[in-house]
Design a protein around this motif. Sequence first.
Motif, short mmCIF file in Angstrom:
data_model
loop_
_atom_site.label_atom_id
_atom_site.label_comp_id
_atom_site.label_asym_id
_atom_site.label_seq_id
_atom_site.Cartn_x
_atom_site.Cartn_y
_atom_site.Cartn_z
N GLU A 70 -6.75 3.72 -3.77
CA GLU A 70 -6.33 3.56 -2.39
C GLU A 70 -7.04 2.37 -1.76
OE1 GLU A 70 -4.31 4.60 1.21
OE2 GLU A 70 -4.05 5.30 -0.87
N LYS A 71 -8.32 2.19 -2.09
CA LYS A 71 -9.10 1.11 -1.51
C LYS A 71 -10.07 0.52 -2.53
CE LYS A 71 -9.21 2.68 3.33
NZ LYS A 71 -8.58 1.48 3.91
N GLN B 94 -4.00 -0.37 -2.43
CA GLN B 94 -3.39 -0.38 -1.09
C GLN B 94 -4.06 -1.37 -0.15
OE1 GLN B 94 -0.49 1.33 -0.26
NE2 GLN B 94 -0.54 1.55 -2.50
N LYS B 95 -5.39 -1.35 -0.10
CA LYS B 95 -6.13 -2.28 0.75
C LYS B 95 -7.46 -2.61 0.09
CE LYS B 95 -4.34 -1.02 5.34
NZ LYS B 95 -4.70 -0.52 6.69
#
Length: 296
Positions: A211-212, A267-268
């Motif tokens: 996710e990160k 994602q980021k």
Amino acid sequence: MEGLRKSRDRAEILLEALPYIRRFYNKTVVVKYGGHAMVDQELKASFAREVVIMKYVGINPVIVHGGGPQIGSYLKKLGKESKFVQGMRVTDQETMDIVEMVLVGKVNKEIVGLINHHGGKAVGLSGKDGDLIQAEKYHLSEEKAKDTPTEIIDLGLVGKVTAINSGLINSLVKDGFIPVIAPTGHGAAGETYNINADLVAGEIASALAAEKLILLTDVPGVLDPAGKLIQTMDSGRAASLIGDGTIAGGMFPKVKCCLKAVKKGVQKAHIIDGRTKHAILLEMLTDTGIGTEIVS
């Protein structure tokens, strides 16, 4: 009344964090741990507690750590000079033995012990463990002048990642462990490679579809030409800032690493100031954050 006000402030902080905890529940977050946060005793303890909190609220942290200052210090004690080319340590076999000893045998175990001391279940890994990080020799090229052949610089046993055994990491995470990974890899002939920790973190984040990706640094984040913090940046703006020289020096490879990760499915990516206490939680679980986030 003052005590009640402080209690209400703490409750507000928890309420602000709630939607982010819900959003990131059961998601993987890869954190590159390095810089001042690795040497300041208070920040080291704070980092360990943050990692444990993440795990307890259902977020799955995976830690990749550096150790450049510790390696440099040990080399100096042995009377061996550290050489760098474009920020990368020239690594002969003797230096590689020391790098592996310091990163895997000392720094990695200290981080594991600190996380476990604060209530986590950390386990230390190197690239050799479980065939975790496969690598090959990294060839650095440099253009000396226009219309001249590109010079290939031999950095010795400096490597680049060719494959990540994501199954091993996922198995540990599933069993409740916090993987702590030293950035060394192994080649096809069994040789050991020293690999930049930012690059390893980016490759692991991509392999895990994290996710990160969070890179802890010793600067507030990416700054614009006026010296102001850029809070959010997409690939187009990053390319523009690289082109005009705003993103340069040590920030250049970090931004490139983040861009590659988000291009490959993360994602980021975030570049944040590890000198700030509770930096990871402030970036992840508050409305404003503290560093620069990079999106595709």
